[in-house]
Design an enzyme around this catalytic site. Structure first.
Site, PDB file in Angstrom:
ATOM      1  N   HIS A 417       0.720  -1.286  -0.062  1.00 46.42           N
ATOM      2  CA  HIS A 417      -0.188  -0.045   0.102  1.00 46.42           C
ATOM      3  C   HIS A 417       1.094   1.412   0.093  1.00 46.42           C
ATOM      4  CE1 HIS A 417      -2.086   3.209   2.000  1.00 46.42           C
ATOM      5  NE2 HIS A 417      -2.947   2.810   1.334  1.00 46.42           N
ATOM      6  N   CYS A 747      35.712   5.926 -22.798  1.00 49.85           N
ATOM      7  CA  CYS A 747      34.717   5.824 -21.510  1.00 49.85           C
ATOM      8  C   CYS A 747      35.520   6.974 -20.643  1.00 49.85           C
ATOM      9  CB  CYS A 747      34.383   4.737 -20.784  1.00 49.85           C
ATOM     10  SG  CYS A 747      35.753   3.434 -20.704  1.00 49.85           S
TER      11      CYS A 747
END
Length: 821
Positions: A417, A747
């Site tokens: 919930h 990179c």
């Protein structure tokens, strides 16, 4: 009214009948009627229609007293008082004779189908305004399980009607502008699946945190599903990659996390349910086998395709027969409404002491004082804008959840919930911390961070952070591939909306350090360890009789999440590149790592893989990569060897990989090499004969070409990737690689910090540049500008530079925490 007006069997109704039977029952009827051919199974049942509810209201003269109580509420009467008055009036009102007759007849008919005189049923509320794409009424009305006999069924029906006016339901309709008296209630009566003897849970056909549309997320725990839905139990979680579900011979489960599963909900002999503890040995057992996970995932895809929208479903497994059923389906209402082109990125500017951690819901950050509440009885002392901390939430908490800066709970999973409601509200939440209510004291200032992947952290104090909004639709197209550097599997799905060309660097050592945590050789030679270390490892590897399988499974799942996030684009995974001092910090690592004067150029990378001290550990890495490519099916993974000093060393590493079943060229396997040592440049053609591509590690290459320790502050002024010795080496490598048909990427951070360096790389003919996600937008624009200047731009509708609006959106905004300072 006839019985057919008051009761409808599931096979008689569908999604066009929401006004008649409510969203929940319409979904059950639609699946029963339309999806049986796909294998989807739904337990038999019937719906008591909205017409029966309206007849109940009319025959009991309820409309006027209900309206009067709601008018009192709007004039200032307390919500608990008015809600209780409405419910009491409903519960004391008799059901109309026609409704009683119709329900009894349908119940007896259901008994004929199931072969029982008094079938055990679930009785669920189904409001005519629930499960709509624009609103989620999940949990607003009551369900009653293990209901047996006519009398109990009719009583449950009346209690369902009363639950239309729980405090939380009244509050929700008031907030969302629904007319209370225009919303009617249908009731679903469905054969109970004996999940009390088996398992149950929830699944989504979309990643609920990021909106990544190519996964199914399955949560499950032992016993009836209400413990999972209510967030009272920490469930198992499985993530399945949808595009590979129909590929023969693969098992595309990219993540499997074992939950605590400390309690379960079972039948009570007197009717209804009760909660009991789960035996410790049973908690370590997965609630679903791989075949069952894949079956549920295929059903989720079938339901999603049928409805044409992401779906939220509940499932149950009968412990007597092993059969699995779907017991509910409704549209997912949060990610489906998000603007696809906009990304909100949050980043902490500083770190503090971690006080609690759990599952992250959302990707935002909030900083505020704690409000620690034991129960809904304490709601009155909640302070608007505080961090709500409690054991578990249910719909009674909703009136204050929307007023919280963040939510932190002790228990629950991604479909609990608290998770569902916080997503809808856009409130960051950390679920299932285990002990936040003990660790976080009332009034203490804290920072709640959900911006670090699927684990969320609560830090002491109000930390500085930034929020950025990026509009990816404004990005230009480029010929040079712009890829991502990713290390954290938990965060990989967050960036799926970025139009990247793949992953140029996935750091295996990060996955090992954060998701495995144990030195692989400590698992191979477990008996050599001292008792304290063995105890720590035994706790981590609980449920794995073969401890090395723990390493393989965790590493494979971590890499698989990264690979799935960019499928089918290439994902270059660098095999482990720890230095010896870093390996030693892993659990059990000190036993297997020497002390070196200079680990930076010591026993690291390729030099470890074929030597006795790590050969068996590298074999586990290879097993994990085979599992990713062959078992899970993510063949877009390219392997990369770091710090490979000589061609002869490359031959030895490739030979070891072949022994472990990773044969370059077989099934499309490519193997790259990091270009970070001068020998990689000087002997580029020799390395190109052994590898399929190069990735330049600019930091190490600069360090070794210039002889500068990259971590030395005294030499920082000499460390420069733009030094001619470095740039000429890069140009030389690209020329040699292209001459042999090999690709070259880089990179590193420099292209995002320095547009001139990005232009240099484009001029040199680099094939790809790989950067961190938060730098992607800047690098993409820098590369596009360089290509335009050189006349190499890529034609397309986004050829022009990013718009001023896009540029404005990309700039960081100060966080509320920072402004407060």
């Amino acid at each position: 009214m006839t019985q057919s007006d008051l009761v409808a069997r599931f096979h008689e109704i569908g999604r066009g009948n929401v006004a008649l039977v409510g969203g929940k029952n319409a979904g059950l009827g639609e699946m029963t009627r339309e999806l049986a051919g796909t294998g989807v199974r739904v337990p038999e049942g019937f719906a008591v229609t909205a017409a029966a509810y309206r007849l109940f209201v009319a025959s009991g003269d309820l409309r006027a007293p209900i309206a009067a109580q709601l008018d009192r509420l709007r004039r200032g009467a307390p919500l608990p008082e008015t809600g209780a008055a409405v419910r009491a009036r409903i519960l004391e009102t008799e059901l109309p004779h026609e409704v009683v007759v119709a329900v009894r007849a349908a119940y007896h008919e259901l008994g004929g189908i199931t072969g029982e005189r008094d079938p055990v049923v679930a009785v669920r509320s189904s409001a005519t305004a629930e499960d709509l794409p624009e609103a989620s009424f999940a949990g607003q009305q009551e369900s009653f399980l293990n209901v047996t006999g006519e009398s109990a069924l009719l009583d449950a029906c009346r209690r369902c009607y009363a639950s239309l006016f729980t405090d939380r339901a009244i509050s929700y309709r008031e907030d969302h502008g629904f007319d209370h008296l225009s919303v009617a209630l249908s009731i679903g009566v469905q054969r109970m699946v004996r999940a009390d003897l088996g398992a149950a849970g929830v699944m989504f056909s979309i990643d609920t945190e990021t909106g990544f549309p190519r996964t199914v997320v399955v949560n499950g725990a032992w016993g009836l599903g209400e413990a999972v839905v209510g967030g009272r139990v920490d469930p198992d979680e499985y993530v399945v990659f949808k595009p590979l579900l129909d590929r023969p011979g693969v098992t595309p489960i990219v993540s499997a996390t074992r939950g605590g599963k400390e309690i379960k909900v079972v039948y009570d002999a007197a009717g209804g349910t009760r909660t009991v503890p789960v035996p410790p040995a049973e908690r370590d057992v997965p609630v679903l086998a791989d075949e069952e996970i894949l079956r549920l995932a295929r059903w989720a895809v079938a339901v999603e395709e049928h409805y044409g929208t992401p779906m939220d479903m509940e499932w149950a497994k009968d412990g007597r027969t092993g059969e699995i059923f779907l017991v509910q389906a409704r549209p997912e209402t949060v990610q489906a409404r998000r603007e696809a082109s906009l990304l909100h990125a949050y980043r902490l500017r500083e770190r503090g002491e971690r006080l609690a951690e759990g599952l992250a819901v959302g990707d935002a950050i909030a900083a505020a004082p704690v409000c620690n509440l034991a129960s809904t009885a304490d709601i009155g002392r909640f302070v608007d804008g505080a961090v709500l901390v409690t054991r578990v939430t249910d719909p009674d908490w909703e009136p204050i959840m929307k007023r919280a800066a963040a939510i932190v709970t002790d228990h629950g999973g991604r479909t609990s919930h608290a998770a569902i409601v916080s997503r809808e509200l856009g409130v960051p939440a950390i679920i299932g911390t285990g002990g936040a209510t003990r660790a976080l004291r009332d009034g203490d200032p804290v920072t709640v961070s959900c911006a670090e992947g699927d684990r969320g952290f609560v830090y002491r104090g109000l930390l500085d952070y930034e929020e950025r909004e990026m509009d990816v639709s404004a990005l230009p197209r480029t010929r040079t591939a712009v890829m991502l550097n990713l290390a954290n599997p938990a965060a990989a799905f967050r960036w799926w909306r970025l139009p990247a060309d793949g992953v140029g660097l996935a750091r295996m050592e990060f996955v090992i350090n954060n998701h495995v945590r144990v030195h692989p050789m400590a698992l191979v030679h477990f008996d050599r360890l001292d008792r304290e270390v063995r105890t720590e490892i035994a706790a981590l590897t609980r449920g794995h009789p073969d401890r090395t399988e723990y390493f393989v499974e965790r590493l494979a799942h971590g890499i698989a999440r990264i690979a799935a996030s960019r499928w089918p684009d290439p994902v270059i995974v660098r095999m482990s590149d720890f230095k010896t001092n870093e390996y030693a910090r892993l659990i059990g690592g000190r036993e297997f790592e020497p002390e070196e004067e200079n680990p930076m150029i010591g026993w690291r990378g390729a030099g470890r893989y074929y030597t006795e001290g790590y050969r068996a550990g590298f074999a586990l890495e290879c097993r994990a990569m085979r599992r990713v490519r062959d078992t899970i099916g993510l063949a877009n993974v390219i392997l990369m060897i770091p710090f490979c000093r000589t061609p002869a060393e490359a031959d030895r590493v490739l030979a070891v990989m072949e022994e472990e079943g990773l044969v370059r060229g077989r099934d499309g396997l490519q193997v790259y090499v990091m270009a970070e040592i001068p020998s990689n440049i000087v002997l580029a053609r020799e390395f190109a004969a052994r590898f399929d591509g190069f990735s330049i590690g600019s930091n190490d290459l600069t360090q070794l070409i210039l002889g500068v320790d990259r971590d030395s502050t005294a030499l920082a002024h000499l460390f420069d990737e733009r030094d001619p010795a470095v740039t000429r080496s890069v140009e030389s490598l690209i020329a040699a690689a292209h001459a042999t048909g090999r690709k070259v990427g880089l990179c590193g951070q420099r292209p995002s910090d320095d547009p001139a360096f990005a232009r240099f790389l484009v001029e040199a003919g680099i094939d790809s540049i790989s950067v961190t996600p938060d730098s992607f937008l800047v690098v993409k624009e820098n590369v596009a500008a360089a290509e335009r200047a050189l006349g190499r731009g890529k034609a397309g509708p986004a050829e022009e530079p990013a718009s001023e609006a896009g540029a404005r959106q990309a700039r960081p905004r100060l966080s509320s925490a920072r402004r407060a300072r």
